[in-house]
Design an enzyme around this catalytic site. Sequence first.
Site, mmCIF file in Angstrom:
data_model
loop_
_atom_site.group_PDB
_atom_site.id
_atom_site.type_symbol
_atom_site.label_atom_id
_atom_site.label_comp_id
_atom_site.label_asym_id
_atom_site.label_seq_id
_atom_site.Cartn_x
_atom_site.Cartn_y
_atom_site.Cartn_z
ATOM 1 N N ILE A 30 87.956 30.364 65.400
ATOM 2 C CA ILE A 30 88.697 29.252 64.814
ATOM 3 C C ILE A 30 88.638 28.029 65.717
ATOM 4 O O ILE A 30 88.619 26.888 65.236
ATOM 5 C CB ILE A 30 90.161 29.658 64.491
ATOM 6 C CG1 ILE A 30 90.829 28.623 63.602
ATOM 7 C CG2 ILE A 30 90.963 29.901 65.763
ATOM 8 C CD1 ILE A 30 90.219 28.497 62.215
ATOM 9 N N ARG A 33 85.451 26.169 64.900
ATOM 10 C CA ARG A 33 85.504 25.425 63.643
ATOM 11 C C ARG A 33 86.421 24.214 63.745
ATOM 12 O O ARG A 33 86.154 23.173 63.133
ATOM 13 C CB ARG A 33 85.917 26.365 62.511
ATOM 14 C CG ARG A 33 84.711 27.133 62.006
ATOM 15 C CD ARG A 33 84.979 28.572 61.670
ATOM 16 N NE ARG A 33 83.688 29.253 61.434
ATOM 17 C CZ ARG A 33 82.918 29.767 62.415
ATOM 18 N NH1 ARG A 33 83.324 29.673 63.675
ATOM 19 N NH2 ARG A 33 81.775 30.349 62.133
ATOM 20 N N SER A 51 90.349 28.921 78.680
ATOM 21 C CA SER A 51 90.270 30.346 78.391
ATOM 22 C C SER A 51 90.683 31.094 79.638
ATOM 23 O O SER A 51 90.677 30.541 80.754
ATOM 24 C CB SER A 51 88.840 30.725 77.992
ATOM 25 O OG SER A 51 88.688 32.124 77.894
ATOM 26 N N ARG A 52 91.041 32.374 79.460
ATOM 27 C CA ARG A 52 91.277 33.196 80.645
ATOM 28 C C ARG A 52 89.969 33.481 81.368
ATOM 29 O O ARG A 52 89.966 33.875 82.532
ATOM 30 C CB ARG A 52 91.950 34.505 80.237
ATOM 31 C CG ARG A 52 93.406 34.333 79.818
ATOM 32 C CD ARG A 52 94.117 35.670 79.710
ATOM 33 N NE ARG A 52 95.536 35.502 79.460
ATOM 34 C CZ ARG A 52 96.105 35.548 78.277
ATOM 35 N NH1 ARG A 52 95.349 35.768 77.203
ATOM 36 N NH2 ARG A 52 97.405 35.392 78.134
ATOM 37 N N TYR A 72 94.849 28.859 80.888
ATOM 38 C CA TYR A 72 95.564 27.994 79.959
ATOM 39 C C TYR A 72 96.478 27.029 80.711
ATOM 40 O O TYR A 72 96.750 25.924 80.236
ATOM 41 C CB TYR A 72 96.359 28.846 78.973
ATOM 42 C CG TYR A 72 95.470 29.751 78.151
ATOM 43 C CD1 TYR A 72 94.389 29.242 77.441
ATOM 44 C CD2 TYR A 72 95.699 31.128 78.109
ATOM 45 C CE1 TYR A 72 93.558 30.065 76.701
ATOM 46 C CE2 TYR A 72 94.877 31.956 77.362
ATOM 47 C CZ TYR A 72 93.808 31.424 76.667
ATOM 48 O OH TYR A 72 92.981 32.243 75.945
ATOM 49 N N HIS A 93 99.970 33.561 71.284
ATOM 50 C CA HIS A 93 100.431 32.255 70.808
ATOM 51 C C HIS A 93 101.665 31.758 71.548
ATOM 52 O O HIS A 93 101.710 30.612 72.000
ATOM 53 C CB HIS A 93 100.719 32.311 69.303
ATOM 54 C CG HIS A 93 99.501 32.272 68.446
ATOM 55 N ND1 HIS A 93 99.538 32.164 67.079
ATOM 56 C CD2 HIS A 93 98.187 32.320 68.769
ATOM 57 C CE1 HIS A 93 98.307 32.150 66.590
ATOM 58 N NE2 HIS A 93 97.471 32.260 67.603
ATOM 59 N N LYS A 111 98.074 29.386 62.867
ATOM 60 C CA LYS A 111 98.974 30.328 62.201
ATOM 61 C C LYS A 111 98.662 31.761 62.639
ATOM 62 O O LYS A 111 97.507 32.076 62.952
ATOM 63 C CB LYS A 111 98.879 30.181 60.668
ATOM 64 C CG LYS A 111 97.473 30.351 60.078
ATOM 65 C CD LYS A 111 97.068 31.801 59.931
ATOM 66 C CE LYS A 111 95.632 31.927 59.521
ATOM 67 N NZ LYS A 111 95.126 33.306 59.663
ATOM 68 N N ASP A 190 96.874 37.533 59.480
ATOM 69 C CA ASP A 190 95.619 36.821 59.276
ATOM 70 C C ASP A 190 95.499 36.253 57.867
ATOM 71 O O ASP A 190 95.068 35.118 57.686
ATOM 72 C CB ASP A 190 94.433 37.756 59.547
ATOM 73 C CG ASP A 190 94.012 37.736 60.999
ATOM 74 O OD1 ASP A 190 93.368 36.763 61.402
ATOM 75 O OD2 ASP A 190 94.334 38.683 61.724
#
Length: 341
Positions: A30, A33, A51-52, A72, A93, A111, A190
Amino acid sequence: MRGFEFPASRVPDPADAPSLRWGIAGPGWIGERFAESLSRHGSQRVTAVGSRSLARAEEFAAPRGLRAHGSYGELAADPEVDVVYVATPHTAHVEVALTALEAGKHVLVEKPLGLSAREAERIAEAARARGLFAAEALWTAFLPSYDVVRQLVRGGRLGELTAVVGDYGEYLPPSHRAHEPALAGGPLLDLGIYLLALATDLLGEPDRILGLGAPLANGVNGQLSALLGFPGGAQATLTTTMLGFTPAQLTVVGTEAALTLDGPFNSPGGLTVTTADGATHRWEGTPGSHVDGLHFQAAAAARAIAAGRLEVDERPLEMSVRALRVADELRRQTGIVYPGE
């Protein structure tokens, strides 16, 4: 009824939104995109990725000319990032959003806003305490087609609402993260969250919830159906599955007309209204992918942030929490347990 006039979408041109600098937390599907949508449409700019894994961040950043961060926290501290788009797996999240907010950054969280209503409330509370913007990136809520739906429903054009009927199923192979218990697997967050989000947006808070789940061999839920009852008598009948593709349509039924969003209902596209005399009327929208639609939510966030607002009108935080309250109850009834619970 021979004629049926559709309202014009009120969604502004994303190119007219103030341009902000975005950092993407999570270089996955995601996130890719989102970056592509912003590069093709509108006025927003992606400047960094975190990113980690520094290697993953660098792989994502190199072809796009972005700065790469190996945590992060580093992304949130980047002075050339105005707002963080949280694109991690669901289980991260709340952690990533709170990290960004603590660093003084606005957040747009893919989401669902959290694994549970309580996680979503923690994000909302942290944002308000710091005077920062936060929103759930449920892209459907920001699309021009859904703005037309809102106007028809709230303007009374369908009459009194009596039902919402929807399905959303995709085949997600065993290699997909939705099959991982440690990543809060299953179709509910999802796919099903779209159904819950739109049903509770249009009908409000249910006072009766009935859920039926079907666990797989590894304990992850494979499909789930829900019957929701609302004050006044309206009902929602919703089903989601990751075991195969369904038409992915959503119908809103009123006493004067019914409205059906083309499948997949959560994507850009058109809709059909069938009036009480049986006549059908079309609003034509251009079908599209995530790349064609994710920029609308970024533009809405940018307009809100530039105006000093802490939320978006399209998806207030309480709406996100409301949908997750329903998801929490469905999980309780069907025995779905997420990591850390």
